[in-house]
Scaffold this motif. Structure first.
Motif, short mmCIF file in Angstrom:
data_model
loop_
_atom_site.label_atom_id
_atom_site.label_comp_id
_atom_site.label_asym_id
_atom_site.label_seq_id
_atom_site.Cartn_x
_atom_site.Cartn_y
_atom_site.Cartn_z
N ILE A 23 -5.30 -6.33 -9.42
CA ILE A 23 -5.52 -7.49 -8.56
C ILE A 23 -6.59 -8.34 -9.23
CG2 ILE A 23 -6.33 -8.34 -6.35
CD1 ILE A 23 -5.17 -5.96 -5.01
N VAL A 24 -6.24 -9.58 -9.51
CA VAL A 24 -7.15 -10.49 -10.21
C VAL A 24 -7.39 -11.69 -9.31
CG1 VAL A 24 -7.49 -11.94 -12.25
CG2 VAL A 24 -6.25 -9.75 -12.45
N PHE A 270 2.77 -12.39 -7.96
CA PHE A 270 3.12 -11.12 -8.59
C PHE A 270 3.76 -11.41 -9.96
CE2 PHE A 270 2.59 -10.08 -4.25
CZ PHE A 270 2.42 -8.71 -4.13
N ARG A 271 3.27 -10.71 -10.98
CA ARG A 271 3.77 -10.97 -12.34
C ARG A 271 3.60 -9.74 -13.21
NH1 ARG A 271 0.75 -15.78 -15.28
NH2 ARG A 271 2.00 -16.95 -13.76
N ILE A 296 -1.30 -8.72 -9.98
CA ILE A 296 -1.24 -9.60 -8.81
C ILE A 296 -2.43 -10.55 -8.88
CG2 ILE A 296 -1.23 -9.76 -6.31
CD1 ILE A 296 -0.18 -6.91 -6.22
N TYR A 297 -2.15 -11.85 -8.96
CA TYR A 297 -3.20 -12.86 -8.94
C TYR A 297 -3.38 -13.31 -7.49
CZ TYR A 297 -2.77 -13.10 -14.01
OH TYR A 297 -2.74 -12.80 -15.35
N ARG A 298 -4.63 -13.23 -7.00
CA ARG A 298 -4.93 -13.56 -5.61
C ARG A 298 -5.67 -14.89 -5.52
NH1 ARG A 298 -7.94 -9.02 -2.35
NH2 ARG A 298 -9.38 -9.26 -4.10
N ILE A 299 -5.16 -15.77 -4.64
CA ILE A 299 -5.78 -17.08 -4.44
C ILE A 299 -6.21 -17.18 -2.97
CG2 ILE A 299 -5.49 -19.59 -4.62
CD1 ILE A 299 -3.15 -19.06 -6.54
N ASN A 300 -7.49 -17.42 -2.75
CA ASN A 300 -8.03 -17.55 -1.40
C ASN A 300 -8.02 -19.02 -1.00
OD1 ASN A 300 -9.46 -17.56 0.97
ND2 ASN A 300 -11.20 -16.38 0.21
N ASP A 319 8.28 -15.07 -11.66
CA ASP A 319 7.11 -14.85 -10.81
C ASP A 319 7.52 -14.80 -9.34
OD1 ASP A 319 5.27 -14.67 -12.81
OD2 ASP A 319 4.32 -16.60 -12.44
N SER A 320 6.75 -14.07 -8.53
CA SER A 320 6.95 -14.03 -7.08
C SER A 320 5.66 -14.45 -6.39
CB SER A 320 7.35 -12.62 -6.63
OG SER A 320 8.62 -12.27 -7.13
#
Length: 356
Positions: A23-24, A270-271, A296-300, A319-320
Protein backbone atom coordinates in the motif's frame (compact mmCIF):
# COMPACT_ATOMS: atom_id res chain seq x y z
CA UNK A 1 -21.65 -11.49 6.48
CA UNK A 2 -23.20 -8.14 5.61
CA UNK A 3 -23.76 -7.43 1.89
CA UNK A 4 -21.46 -4.77 0.49
CA UNK A 5 -19.35 -3.96 -2.58
CA UNK A 6 -15.68 -4.59 -1.86
CA UNK A 7 -13.57 -4.22 1.28
CA UNK A 8 -13.42 -1.22 3.57
CA UNK A 9 -10.35 0.99 3.64
CA UNK A 10 -9.32 -0.38 7.03
CA UNK A 11 -9.63 -3.96 5.78
CA UNK A 12 -7.43 -3.29 2.76
CA UNK A 13 -4.73 -1.97 5.07
CA UNK A 14 -5.03 -4.81 7.60
CA UNK A 15 -4.92 -7.51 4.94
CA UNK A 16 -1.89 -6.08 3.13
CA UNK A 17 0.63 -7.94 5.33
CA UNK A 18 -0.92 -11.39 5.16
CA UNK A 19 -1.75 -11.09 1.45
CA UNK A 20 1.69 -9.74 0.50
CA UNK A 21 0.72 -6.62 -1.41
CA UNK A 22 1.98 -3.08 -0.99
CA UNK A 23 0.00 0.00 0.00
CA UNK A 24 1.59 3.23 -1.17
CA UNK A 25 0.15 6.61 -0.13
CA UNK A 26 0.17 8.95 -3.10
CA UNK A 27 1.91 12.28 -2.56
CA UNK A 28 3.85 14.74 -4.70
CA UNK A 29 7.02 12.60 -4.65
CA UNK A 30 5.16 9.48 -5.75
CA UNK A 31 3.41 11.30 -8.59
CA UNK A 32 6.63 12.93 -9.80
CA UNK A 33 8.51 9.65 -9.55
CA UNK A 34 5.91 7.71 -11.54
CA UNK A 35 5.64 10.36 -14.23
CA UNK A 36 9.39 10.74 -14.50
CA UNK A 37 10.14 7.04 -14.83
CA UNK A 38 11.20 6.01 -18.33
CA UNK A 39 10.52 2.31 -18.93
CA UNK A 40 12.73 0.20 -21.15
CA UNK A 41 11.49 0.77 -24.68
CA UNK A 42 12.73 0.29 -28.20
CA UNK A 43 15.39 3.00 -27.87
CA UNK A 44 17.00 1.31 -24.85
CA UNK A 45 16.62 -2.26 -26.04
CA UNK A 46 18.06 -1.55 -29.49
CA UNK A 47 20.46 1.21 -28.53
CA UNK A 48 23.10 0.12 -31.07
CA UNK A 49 21.03 1.58 -33.89
CA UNK A 50 19.61 4.53 -32.02
CA UNK A 51 22.13 7.26 -32.71
CA UNK A 52 23.41 6.68 -36.22
CA UNK A 53 22.16 5.97 -39.72
CA UNK A 54 22.84 2.36 -40.75
CA UNK A 55 24.61 1.80 -44.06
CA UNK A 56 22.87 -0.56 -46.45
CA UNK A 57 25.04 -3.35 -47.82
CA UNK A 58 24.57 -5.74 -50.72
CA UNK A 59 23.47 -9.31 -50.13
CA UNK A 60 22.67 -12.51 -51.96
CA UNK A 61 19.89 -12.05 -54.54
CA UNK A 62 20.29 -8.29 -54.88
CA UNK A 63 20.28 -6.95 -58.44
CA UNK A 64 22.99 -4.43 -59.34
CA UNK A 65 23.58 -2.08 -62.23
CA UNK A 66 27.28 -1.49 -62.99
CA UNK A 67 28.63 1.14 -65.38
CA UNK A 68 32.35 1.30 -66.27
CA UNK A 69 34.00 4.44 -67.71
CA UNK A 70 37.42 4.81 -69.37
CA UNK A 71 39.47 7.98 -69.73
CA UNK A 72 40.30 7.63 -73.46
CA UNK A 73 39.36 5.88 -76.70
CA UNK A 74 40.71 2.51 -77.67
CA UNK A 75 40.16 0.89 -74.32
CA UNK A 76 38.36 -2.33 -73.36
CA UNK A 77 34.99 -0.66 -73.19
CA UNK A 78 35.26 1.83 -76.06
CA UNK A 79 32.60 1.72 -78.76
CA UNK A 80 30.22 3.75 -80.83
CA UNK A 81 28.41 4.92 -77.69
CA UNK A 82 31.63 6.29 -76.20
CA UNK A 83 34.17 5.20 -73.64
CA UNK A 84 31.75 3.49 -71.27
CA UNK A 85 29.56 0.44 -70.96
CA UNK A 86 26.63 -0.36 -68.70
CA UNK A 87 26.02 -3.85 -67.32
CA UNK A 88 22.39 -3.89 -66.07
CA UNK A 89 20.72 -6.55 -63.93
CA UNK A 90 23.71 -8.29 -62.42
CA UNK A 91 22.44 -10.68 -59.73
CA UNK A 92 24.57 -11.39 -56.67
CA UNK A 93 24.94 -15.19 -56.64
CA UNK A 94 24.71 -17.56 -53.69
CA UNK A 95 28.39 -17.14 -53.03
CA UNK A 96 27.89 -13.39 -52.67
CA UNK A 97 29.81 -12.65 -55.91
CA UNK A 98 29.28 -10.94 -59.26
CA UNK A 99 31.29 -11.31 -62.48
CA UNK A 100 32.05 -8.73 -65.17
CA UNK A 101 34.11 -8.99 -68.34
CA UNK A 102 37.84 -8.78 -67.58
CA UNK A 103 37.28 -8.63 -63.83
CA UNK A 104 36.61 -12.21 -62.84
CA UNK A 105 34.56 -12.94 -59.72
CA UNK A 106 34.22 -10.06 -57.26
CA UNK A 107 33.08 -10.68 -53.68
CA UNK A 108 30.38 -8.09 -53.03
CA UNK A 109 28.31 -9.57 -50.20
CA UNK A 110 28.35 -7.25 -47.22
CA UNK A 111 29.83 -4.40 -49.26
CA UNK A 112 28.30 -1.01 -49.93
CA UNK A 113 27.81 0.21 -53.53
CA UNK A 114 30.75 2.61 -53.08
CA UNK A 115 33.00 -0.22 -51.86
CA UNK A 116 31.94 -2.36 -54.84
CA UNK A 117 32.87 0.49 -57.20
CA UNK A 118 36.39 0.49 -55.74
CA UNK A 119 36.62 -3.31 -56.17
CA UNK A 120 35.58 -3.07 -59.84
CA UNK A 121 38.15 -0.36 -60.52
CA UNK A 122 40.87 -2.35 -58.74
CA UNK A 123 40.08 -5.46 -60.81
CA UNK A 124 40.42 -3.45 -64.05
CA UNK A 125 43.70 -1.73 -63.18
CA UNK A 126 46.25 -2.40 -65.91
CA UNK A 127 43.54 -3.62 -68.28
CA UNK A 128 41.34 -0.58 -68.90
CA UNK A 129 42.38 3.04 -69.41
CA UNK A 130 42.08 4.81 -66.06
CA UNK A 131 38.79 3.06 -65.27
CA UNK A 132 36.00 4.45 -63.12
CA UNK A 133 32.87 2.61 -62.01
CA UNK A 134 29.34 3.43 -60.90
CA UNK A 135 27.29 0.82 -58.99
CA UNK A 136 23.58 1.11 -58.15
CA UNK A 137 21.20 -1.32 -56.44
CA UNK A 138 18.39 -1.95 -58.94
CA UNK A 139 16.39 -4.34 -56.78
CA UNK A 140 17.01 -4.95 -53.13
CA UNK A 141 16.19 -8.53 -52.18
CA UNK A 142 18.39 -8.63 -49.10
CA UNK A 143 18.12 -5.31 -47.30
CA UNK A 144 14.44 -5.61 -46.37
CA UNK A 145 12.20 -5.61 -43.31
CA UNK A 146 8.95 -7.47 -42.76
CA UNK A 147 5.87 -5.53 -41.64
CA UNK A 148 2.69 -7.35 -40.62
CA UNK A 149 -0.38 -6.97 -38.45
CA UNK A 150 -2.75 -4.03 -38.33
CA UNK A 151 -1.20 -2.02 -41.15
CA UNK A 152 -2.79 -1.01 -44.44
CA UNK A 153 -0.32 -2.90 -46.65
CA UNK A 154 1.63 -5.65 -44.87
CA UNK A 155 4.60 -7.15 -46.66
CA UNK A 156 8.36 -6.91 -47.32
CA UNK A 157 9.82 -3.44 -47.64
CA UNK A 158 13.31 -2.56 -48.92
CA UNK A 159 15.39 -0.16 -46.88
CA UNK A 160 16.88 2.87 -48.64
CA UNK A 161 20.64 3.28 -48.68
CA UNK A 162 20.41 6.21 -46.27
CA UNK A 163 18.50 4.04 -43.76
CA UNK A 164 14.98 4.34 -42.43
CA UNK A 165 13.36 4.84 -39.06
CA UNK A 166 10.46 2.82 -37.71
CA UNK A 167 7.78 5.40 -38.56
CA UNK A 168 9.19 5.71 -42.10
CA UNK A 169 8.65 1.99 -42.69
CA UNK A 170 5.15 2.09 -41.19
CA UNK A 171 4.35 4.99 -43.55
CA UNK A 172 5.57 2.93 -46.53
CA UNK A 173 3.02 0.29 -45.52
CA UNK A 174 0.20 2.83 -45.56
CA UNK A 175 0.22 3.52 -41.83
CA UNK A 176 -1.52 1.83 -38.92
CA UNK A 177 -5.18 0.87 -39.25
CA UNK A 178 -6.11 2.18 -35.82
CA UNK A 179 -5.38 5.15 -33.60
CA UNK A 180 -1.82 5.45 -32.32
CA UNK A 181 -3.00 5.30 -28.69
CA UNK A 182 -4.59 1.89 -29.40
CA UNK A 183 -1.75 0.36 -31.43
CA UNK A 184 1.34 -1.43 -30.13
CA UNK A 185 4.51 -2.00 -32.14
CA UNK A 186 6.49 -5.20 -31.63
CA UNK A 187 9.96 -5.28 -33.19
CA UNK A 188 11.86 -8.57 -33.42
CA UNK A 189 15.58 -8.42 -34.22
CA UNK A 190 17.35 -11.74 -33.96
CA UNK A 191 16.68 -12.98 -30.43
CA UNK A 192 15.77 -9.51 -29.15
CA UNK A 193 12.23 -8.23 -28.96
CA UNK A 194 10.79 -4.89 -27.87
CA UNK A 195 7.24 -3.55 -27.57
CA UNK A 196 6.10 0.05 -27.51
CA UNK A 197 2.86 2.01 -27.87
CA UNK A 198 2.73 3.69 -31.28
CA UNK A 199 1.83 7.04 -29.70
CA UNK A 200 5.02 6.87 -27.63
CA UNK A 201 7.05 6.16 -30.77
CA UNK A 202 5.54 9.27 -32.34
CA UNK A 203 6.07 11.51 -29.33
CA UNK A 204 9.53 10.36 -28.21
CA UNK A 205 12.22 10.60 -30.94
CA UNK A 206 14.52 8.08 -29.21
CA UNK A 207 11.79 5.43 -29.59
CA UNK A 208 11.58 6.02 -33.35
CA UNK A 209 14.67 3.89 -33.91
CA UNK A 210 16.46 3.01 -37.12
CA UNK A 211 15.34 -0.37 -38.41
CA UNK A 212 17.85 -2.92 -39.61
CA UNK A 213 17.93 -5.53 -42.32
CA UNK A 214 15.89 -8.59 -41.36
CA UNK A 215 13.82 -6.81 -38.70
CA UNK A 216 10.30 -8.16 -38.22
CA UNK A 217 7.75 -5.54 -37.22
CA UNK A 218 4.22 -6.32 -36.07
CA UNK A 219 1.47 -3.80 -35.31
CA UNK A 220 -1.39 -4.94 -33.08
CA UNK A 221 -4.63 -3.23 -32.14
CA UNK A 222 -5.00 -3.45 -28.37
CA UNK A 223 -7.09 -0.66 -26.79
CA UNK A 224 -5.98 0.07 -23.23
CA UNK A 225 -8.63 -0.43 -20.56
CA UNK A 226 -9.19 0.36 -16.90
CA UNK A 227 -11.85 -0.65 -14.39
CA UNK A 228 -13.68 1.53 -11.86
CA UNK A 229 -15.44 -0.25 -9.01
CA UNK A 230 -16.96 0.45 -5.61
CA UNK A 231 -18.86 3.51 -4.43
CA UNK A 232 -19.14 5.27 -7.79
CA UNK A 233 -22.28 5.93 -9.82
CA UNK A 234 -21.31 3.94 -12.94
CA UNK A 235 -18.89 1.12 -12.09
CA UNK A 236 -17.66 -0.51 -15.29
CA UNK A 237 -14.73 -1.30 -17.57
CA UNK A 238 -13.65 1.75 -19.57
CA UNK A 239 -11.47 2.19 -22.65
CA UNK A 240 -8.83 4.92 -22.76
CA UNK A 241 -10.44 7.66 -24.87
CA UNK A 242 -7.23 9.68 -24.76
CA UNK A 243 -3.53 8.95 -24.71
CA UNK A 244 -3.44 9.36 -20.93
CA UNK A 245 -6.17 9.06 -18.30
CA UNK A 246 -5.71 10.32 -14.76
CA UNK A 247 -7.26 8.73 -11.67
CA UNK A 248 -9.44 11.83 -11.30
CA UNK A 249 -10.67 11.56 -14.90
CA UNK A 250 -11.41 7.86 -14.39
CA UNK A 251 -13.61 8.62 -11.36
CA UNK A 252 -15.37 11.39 -13.30
CA UNK A 253 -16.00 8.99 -16.23
CA UNK A 254 -17.68 6.64 -13.74
CA UNK A 255 -20.06 9.41 -12.64
CA UNK A 256 -18.07 10.53 -9.61
CA UNK A 257 -18.18 9.35 -6.00
CA UNK A 258 -21.51 8.41 -4.44
CA UNK A 259 -21.80 11.03 -1.73
CA UNK A 260 -23.93 8.89 0.55
CA UNK A 261 -21.67 5.82 0.32
CA UNK A 262 -18.11 6.70 -0.64
CA UNK A 263 -15.19 6.88 1.75
CA UNK A 264 -13.23 9.81 0.31
CA UNK A 265 -10.16 8.67 2.26
CA UNK A 266 -10.27 5.30 0.48
CA UNK A 267 -9.67 5.82 -3.24
CA UNK A 268 -7.34 3.06 -4.40
CA UNK A 269 -5.59 2.18 -7.66
CA UNK A 270 -4.74 -1.52 -7.94
CA UNK A 271 -1.79 -2.33 -10.20
CA UNK A 272 0.85 -4.97 -10.80
CA UNK A 273 3.86 -2.67 -10.58
CA UNK A 274 7.26 -3.13 -12.13
CA UNK A 275 10.04 -3.76 -9.59
CA UNK A 276 12.18 -1.22 -11.48
CA UNK A 277 9.62 1.50 -10.74
CA UNK A 278 9.41 0.57 -7.06
CA UNK A 279 13.20 0.66 -6.86
CA UNK A 280 13.21 4.10 -8.49
CA UNK A 281 10.65 5.29 -5.91
CA UNK A 282 12.72 3.79 -3.04
CA UNK A 283 9.79 1.62 -1.96
CA UNK A 284 10.76 -1.63 -0.24
CA UNK A 285 9.01 -4.85 -1.24
CA UNK A 286 9.46 -8.60 -1.07
CA UNK A 287 12.26 -9.17 -3.56
CA UNK A 288 11.81 -12.92 -3.39
CA UNK A 289 8.71 -12.46 -5.52
CA UNK A 290 9.31 -12.97 -9.23
CA UNK A 291 7.76 -10.64 -11.78
CA UNK A 292 5.58 -7.64 -11.07
CA UNK A 293 4.55 -6.68 -7.55
CA UNK A 294 0.86 -6.30 -6.55
CA UNK A 295 0.64 -2.68 -5.44
CA UNK A 296 -2.21 -0.51 -4.20
CA UNK A 297 -1.83 3.27 -4.51
CA UNK A 298 -4.02 5.08 -1.97
CA UNK A 299 -5.34 8.61 -2.54
CA UNK A 300 -6.98 10.48 0.34
CA UNK A 301 -9.52 12.72 -1.38
CA UNK A 302 -10.41 14.40 1.93
CA UNK A 303 -7.37 16.64 1.40
CA UNK A 304 -7.71 19.33 -1.24
CA UNK A 305 -4.14 18.81 -2.47
CA UNK A 306 -4.95 15.17 -3.21
CA UNK A 307 -7.11 16.33 -6.12
CA UNK A 308 -3.91 17.58 -7.75
CA UNK A 309 -2.27 14.22 -7.08
CA UNK A 310 -5.26 12.37 -8.56
CA UNK A 311 -5.16 14.67 -11.57
CA UNK A 312 -1.46 13.88 -12.17
CA UNK A 313 -1.66 10.16 -11.37
CA UNK A 314 -1.82 8.50 -14.80
CA UNK A 315 -3.49 5.13 -15.11
CA UNK A 316 -1.95 2.22 -16.97
CA UNK A 317 -3.54 -0.51 -19.02
CA UNK A 318 -5.52 -2.97 -16.82
CA UNK A 319 -5.44 -0.69 -13.73
CA UNK A 320 -8.42 -0.95 -11.35
CA UNK A 321 -9.71 2.09 -9.47
CA UNK A 322 -11.69 1.19 -6.34
CA UNK A 323 -13.61 3.56 -4.08
CA UNK A 324 -14.43 1.92 -0.75
CA UNK A 325 -17.64 2.37 1.23
CA UNK A 326 -17.63 4.63 4.25
CA UNK A 327 -17.67 2.86 7.61
CA UNK A 328 -20.96 4.57 8.46
CA UNK A 329 -22.57 2.92 5.44
CA UNK A 330 -21.61 -0.52 6.74
CA UNK A 331 -22.95 0.33 10.21
CA UNK A 332 -26.18 1.49 8.60
CA UNK A 333 -26.49 -1.82 6.73
CA UNK A 334 -26.02 -3.76 9.97
CA UNK A 335 -28.66 -1.69 11.74
CA UNK A 336 -31.01 -2.24 8.80
CA UNK A 337 -30.52 -5.99 9.03
CA UNK A 338 -31.18 -5.86 12.76
CA UNK A 339 -34.39 -3.90 12.18
CA UNK A 340 -35.52 -6.48 9.64
CA UNK A 341 -34.72 -9.29 12.07
CA UNK A 342 -36.52 -7.52 14.93
CA UNK A 343 -39.55 -6.94 12.77
CA UNK A 344 -39.68 -10.58 11.76
CA UNK A 345 -39.53 -11.70 15.39
CA UNK A 346 -42.33 -9.29 16.24
CA UNK A 347 -44.50 -10.63 13.45
CA UNK A 348 -43.98 -14.21 14.64
CA UNK A 349 -44.85 -13.21 18.20
CA UNK A 350 -48.02 -11.51 17.02
CA UNK A 351 -49.09 -14.60 15.11
CA UNK A 352 -48.55 -16.81 18.19
CA UNK A 353 -50.62 -14.45 20.33
CA UNK A 354 -53.54 -14.68 17.89
CA UNK A 355 -53.54 -18.50 18.23
CA UNK A 356 -53.57 -18.14 21.99
Amino acid sequence: MTPREGPLSIEIEKQSVQNDYLIVDVDADIVDGLNGFNPVGLGSRFRKTRNYTPISTVGVGDVLSVTVFEADNGGLFSGEAGNSVQFPKIVVDRGGEISLPYTGAIKVKGKTPVQIQDLVVASLEGKAIQPQALVNVVRNENNVVTLNGDVAKPGLYPLPTKGARLLDVVALAGGAKYAARETFVTLQRGKKQGVQLMKTVIEQPNENIYVSRGDRIYLSHDPQRYTVLGAVKKPSVYTFDAATISALEAIAAAGGLQDERADATGVFVFRYESPAILDALNISYNKIRLGKVPTIYRINMKHAKSYFYAQSFHLKDKDSVFVSNARSVEIGKVLGLLRQATGSIGNVAGTVNRFD
